[in-house]
Design a protein around this motif. Structure first.
Motif, PDB file in Angstrom:
ATOM      1  N   VAL A 114       7.099 -12.220  39.721  1.00 57.23           N
ATOM      2  CA  VAL A 114       7.955 -11.551  38.804  1.00 57.23           C
ATOM      3  C   VAL A 114       8.750 -12.614  38.102  1.00 57.23           C
ATOM      4  O   VAL A 114       9.391 -13.798  38.889  1.00 57.23           O
ATOM      5  N   VAL A 115       9.080 -12.785  36.628  1.00 51.73           N
ATOM      6  CA  VAL A 115       9.703 -13.799  36.115  1.00 51.73           C
ATOM      7  C   VAL A 115      10.836 -13.515  35.558  1.00 51.73           C
ATOM      8  O   VAL A 115      11.179 -12.406  34.736  1.00 51.73           O
ATOM      9  N   GLU A 116      12.007 -14.241  35.693  1.00 54.18           N
ATOM     10  CA  GLU A 116      13.391 -14.088  35.295  1.00 54.18           C
ATOM     11  C   GLU A 116      13.933 -15.272  34.861  1.00 54.18           C
ATOM     12  O   GLU A 116      14.143 -16.070  35.931  1.00 54.18           O
ATOM     13  N   ASN A 117      14.628 -15.462  33.852  1.00 60.53           N
ATOM     14  CA  ASN A 117      15.326 -16.812  33.473  1.00 60.53           C
ATOM     15  C   ASN A 117      14.624 -18.076  33.929  1.00 60.53           C
ATOM     16  O   ASN A 117      15.277 -19.064  34.647  1.00 60.53           O
ATOM     17  N   LYS A 118      13.473 -18.340  33.575  1.00 60.13           N
ATOM     18  CA  LYS A 118      12.746 -19.191  33.813  1.00 60.13           C
ATOM     19  C   LYS A 118      12.294 -19.613  35.221  1.00 60.13           C
ATOM     20  O   LYS A 118      12.006 -20.699  35.686  1.00 60.13           O
ATOM     21  N   SER A 119      12.539 -18.640  36.143  1.00 66.14           N
ATOM     22  CA  SER A 119      12.133 -18.558  37.479  1.00 66.14           C
ATOM     23  C   SER A 119      11.107 -17.396  37.607  1.00 66.14           C
ATOM     24  O   SER A 119      11.104 -16.488  37.417  1.00 66.14           O
ATOM     25  N   ALA A 120      10.496 -17.823  38.707  1.00 66.77           N
ATOM     26  CA  ALA A 120       9.132 -16.688  39.343  1.00 66.77           C
ATOM     27  C   ALA A 120       9.353 -16.499  40.730  1.00 66.77           C
ATOM     28  O   ALA A 120       9.737 -17.567  41.345  1.00 66.77           O
ATOM     29  N   ARG A 121       9.161 -15.484  40.953  1.00 63.47           N
ATOM     30  CA  ARG A 121       9.151 -14.982  42.469  1.00 63.47           C
ATOM     31  C   ARG A 121       7.932 -14.215  42.668  1.00 63.47           C
ATOM     32  O   ARG A 121       7.776 -13.085  42.233  1.00 63.47           O
ATOM     33  N   GLU A 122       7.095 -14.685  43.725  1.00 63.92           N
ATOM     34  CA  GLU A 122       5.798 -14.217  44.065  1.00 63.92           C
ATOM     35  C   GLU A 122       6.036 -13.031  44.920  1.00 63.92           C
ATOM     36  O   GLU A 122       6.867 -12.723  45.722  1.00 63.92           O
ATOM     37  N   ILE A 123       5.465 -11.811  44.482  1.00 66.48           N
ATOM     38  CA  ILE A 123       5.516 -10.621  45.094  1.00 66.48           C
ATOM     39  C   ILE A 123       4.600 -10.930  46.520  1.00 66.48           C
ATOM     40  O   ILE A 123       3.493 -11.154  46.656  1.00 66.48           O
ATOM     41  N   ILE A 124       5.272 -10.456  47.786  1.00 62.30           N
ATOM     42  CA  ILE A 124       4.564 -10.430  48.883  1.00 62.30           C
ATOM     43  C   ILE A 124       3.934  -9.143  49.172  1.00 62.30           C
ATOM     44  O   ILE A 124       4.546  -7.918  49.478  1.00 62.30           O
ATOM     45  N   GLN A 125       2.709  -9.047  49.235  1.00 61.95           N
ATOM     46  CA  GLN A 125       1.694  -7.872  49.295  1.00 61.95           C
ATOM     47  C   GLN A 125       1.523  -7.206  50.436  1.00 61.95           C
ATOM     48  O   GLN A 125       1.503  -7.949  51.297  1.00 61.95           O
ATOM     49  N   ASN A 126       1.586  -6.048  50.327  1.00 60.61           N
ATOM     50  CA  ASN A 126       1.624  -5.211  51.836  1.00 60.61           C
ATOM     51  C   ASN A 126       0.797  -3.940  51.535  1.00 60.61           C
ATOM     52  O   ASN A 126       1.023  -3.147  50.559  1.00 60.61           O
ATOM     53  N   ALA A 127      -0.071  -3.368  52.454  1.00 60.55           N
ATOM     54  CA  ALA A 127      -0.946  -2.456  52.279  1.00 60.55           C
ATOM     55  C   ALA A 127       0.019  -1.316  52.305  1.00 60.55           C
ATOM     56  O   ALA A 127      -0.357  -0.093  51.919  1.00 60.55           O
ATOM     57  N   ASP A 128       1.157  -1.227  52.892  1.00 61.99           N
ATOM     58  CA  ASP A 128       2.165  -0.184  52.804  1.00 61.99           C
ATOM     59  C   ASP A 128       2.609   0.356  51.503  1.00 61.99           C
ATOM     60  O   ASP A 128       3.335   1.346  51.399  1.00 61.99           O
ATOM     61  N   TYR A 129       2.285  -0.627  50.488  1.00 62.27           N
ATOM     62  CA  TYR A 129       2.661   0.094  49.136  1.00 62.27           C
ATOM     63  C   TYR A 129       1.637   1.011  48.667  1.00 62.27           C
ATOM     64  O   TYR A 129       1.899   1.709  47.534  1.00 62.27           O
ATOM     65  N   PHE A 130       0.604   1.435  49.413  1.00 61.13           N
ATOM     66  CA  PHE A 130      -0.201   2.280  49.007  1.00 61.13           C
ATOM     67  C   PHE A 130      -0.254   3.832  49.997  1.00 61.13           C
ATOM     68  O   PHE A 130       0.133   3.328  51.188  1.00 61.13           O
ATOM     69  N   THR A 131      -0.713   4.615  49.321  1.00 56.70           N
ATOM     70  CA  THR A 131      -1.109   5.975  50.032  1.00 56.70           C
ATOM     71  C   THR A 131      -2.567   6.063  50.101  1.00 56.70           C
ATOM     72  O   THR A 131      -3.224   5.797  48.864  1.00 56.70           O
ATOM     73  N   PHE A 132      -3.132   6.438  51.216  1.00 58.72           N
ATOM     74  CA  PHE A 132      -4.658   6.736  51.358  1.00 58.72           C
ATOM     75  C   PHE A 132      -4.931   8.198  51.601  1.00 58.72           C
ATOM     76  O   PHE A 132      -4.334   8.811  51.905  1.00 58.72           O
ATOM     77  N   PRO A 133      -6.386   8.636  51.085  1.00 54.00           N
ATOM     78  CA  PRO A 133      -6.635   9.822  51.575  1.00 54.00           C
ATOM     79  C   PRO A 133      -6.742  10.304  52.893  1.00 54.00           C
ATOM     80  O   PRO A 133      -6.941   9.194  53.591  1.00 54.00           O
ATOM     81  N   ASP A 134      -6.824  11.381  53.207  1.00 55.83           N
ATOM     82  CA  ASP A 134      -6.993  11.801  54.557  1.00 55.83           C
ATOM     83  C   ASP A 134      -8.125  11.269  55.226  1.00 55.83           C
ATOM     84  O   ASP A 134      -9.122  10.905  54.618  1.00 55.83           O
TER      85      ASP A 134
END
Length: 534
Positions: A114-134
């Protein structure tokens, strides 16, 4: 599962943060895990690409097959990104951004920042961001590190209330991306670059977008700016996409490319589509539908101000056509047939978007190249169109290109002359006199204001040329359909199986009345062999 109550709670939380003065980036940080700030500018990204190209290519590490073996196509279609983790979810942009997970289809994890005011912050990714089928609740448990394989931009904040397709831009796989047109339908794809597409025995190369940066939009903006780093064995590049949701989608693209090694065919602003068959040339046992294609022709607006329409083919062998030019004004794959009756299926082919490339600046000499690959199914993309510079692409070369992509239902700058309509082909001769097995009759329709009100007895000339063979029985008439259309008929006799390049336009005296129709007639009689496309 996210309920409407969860969404209302999430909305109230965002309003409370805004009241306390938190910025959008801080809000994102409260929901997504973000790394520390680092400086970021597009100029810096270009320099990063330039420096990277000076070193040997190191292929990015993909997730092991065993870690995503259970996430096949059926499962993948049911994996959902949780709305509370969407980027720019509330109060900032009209358009939230969500992410695709890695799978057995897309095994390369990508970095996102994510970029704001000429600075960037990388997203720390996680499987918890998703829901999965049964039965697949731990589908990504074996994946270590990043789990995002691409992203999509949603139409509006309310998109989260339905699992239907509500996105208008999608980036997924290598350097592929696509957008909806005026009728809200996805279709053909664009690519960041094309490397050695059907170039002799050289294997085609598919560089990857490996890192995306999302610029925090101004409040109420209908634009979204995304930066990308492209990397591959032969090239490294920096891209800037300024994407705007209009009646379709408009993208302003800037790219700087740096070659690690020689490239035989360097394709700029490439687009990829599918053409199986149309009513122009269809085998009797192809399919029950009249036509099946995402695009049915290539449109060109040359640097010499000529508008050209070239219907597509599904050939028996790979065909490459080159349209030489100097500073082209535009080109693109189009879907002209817009009537449901032309398709009769449920795939929405009549709503597929056109994709028009509008070059900016000096592109110099080169050619729009069209690649047509045999296919016997609609699941393969077998058509590609791209700009190829005339100068050889040597290792160490640097390129800068700027262009605008229009995802619409027609050309953004249509010709004021009469435009090509449908094309039909059949056996040559007249009823009761089909004596020449090598003869083919063509009917090409033209329409437009310049022709609409002409009396039926007006004399028009059809200027027809063929690269080989004999042309006969050329005539022009006003179509009896009552729509003000005019049509040209001619017979072509061409022995042998070599292609014939045809060219046609209408004139009255010294005045040109129509754009130019071009077609590559392939005098073959057997059905094409299947081959996976580009």
């Amino acid at each position: 599962m996210v309920t409407r109550r969860d969404l209302l709670t999430f909305t109230s939380f965002s309003m409370a943060l805004a009241a306390l003065g938190f910025t959008p980036a801080v809000f994102a940080a409260r929901r997504l895990k973000l790394a520390a700030q680092v400086p970021f500018t597009f100029e810096g990204l270009i320099q990063q690409a330039r420096e990277s190209a000076r070193h040997p290519y190191v292929a990015p590490e993909q997730v092991p097959d065993s870690a995503v073996a259970n996430i096949n196509y059926d499962v993948y279609s049911k994996v959902m990104y949780k709305p509370e983790y969407a980027l720019f979810n509330e109060g900032v942009s009209r358009f939230p951004v969500t992410f695709f997970s890695v799978s057995s289809l897309h095994k390369l994890p990508l970095k996102m920042s994510v970029v704001e005011n000429k600075s960037a912050r990388e997203i720390i990714q996680n499987a918890d961001y998703f829901t999965f089928p049964d039965n697949y609740q731990n589908a990504l448990s074996a994946v270590k590190g990043n789990v995002f394989s691409g992203f999509r931009v949603l139409e509006h904040q309310q998109s989260f209330e339905s699992h239907g397709v509500k996105d208008w831009v999608s980036f997924l796989g290598a350097s592929y991306f696509r957008a909806v047109g005026e009728q809200g339908q996805f279709g053909l794809s664009a690519r960041g670059i094309a490397i050695n597409t059907v170039f002799g025995d050289t294997k085609e190369e598919f560089p990857d977008f490996t890192h995306f940066w999302f610029e925090t939009p101004e409040k109420g903006s209908d634009h979204l700016v995304v930066y990308a780093l492209l990397d591959g064995p032969s090239v490294c590049g920096a891209y800037r996409f300024d994407m705007q949701r209009t009646k379709g989608v408009v993208m302003d693209v800037e790219c700087s490319l740096f070659l690690r090694r020689d490239v035989g065919r360097l394709g700029i602003a490439p687009q990829t589509s599918m053409f199986w068959f149309s009513e122009l040339a269809k085998g009797s046992a192809s399919d029950w539908r009249p036509e099946v294609h995402d695009s049915d022709g290539l449109a060109l607006w040359t640097g010499g101000d000529e508008h050209i329409w070239r219907p597509l083919n599904n050939p028996l062998q790979i065909r490459l056509s080159a349209f030489s030019d100097n500073n082209p004004r535009g080109f693109g794959l189009r879907q002209k047939q817009r009537d449901f009756a032309s398709y009769l299926g449920s795939a929405g082919y009549e709503r597929r978007p056109d994709l028009w490339v509008e070059p900016k600046g000096d592109w110099g000499k080169g050619a729009v190249q069209l690649v047509e690959i045999p296919t016997d199914d609609e699941i393969f993309d077998n058509i590609a169109a791209m700009w190829v510079p005339e100068k050889e692409a040597k290792a160490g070369s640097e390129y800068q290109f700027s262009y605008r992509l229009h995802w619409l239902a027609d050309e953004p700058f249509p010709s004021k002359l009469a435009r090509c309509g449908i094309t039909r082909m059949g056996r040559g001769g007249n009823p009761g006199a089909y004596k020449d097995p090598d003869a083919r009759k063509f009917m090409v329709e033209f329409q437009g204001d310049v022709l609409e009100h002409l009396p039926a007895d007006t004399h028009l000339d059809a200027v027809v040329t063929a690269s080989r063979g004999t042309l006969k029985d050329i005539r022009v008439e006003k179509s009896p359909g009552g729509k003000g259309h005019w049509r040209t008929f001619f017979d072509l006799h061409a022995e042998g199986k070599e292609p014939v390049e045809l060219r046609l336009y209408l004139k009255s005296g010294d005045k040109t009345l129509s754009e130019t129709w071009m077609y590559q007639y392939l005098p073959f009689t057997s059905s094409p062999k299947p081959m996976q496309g580009v």
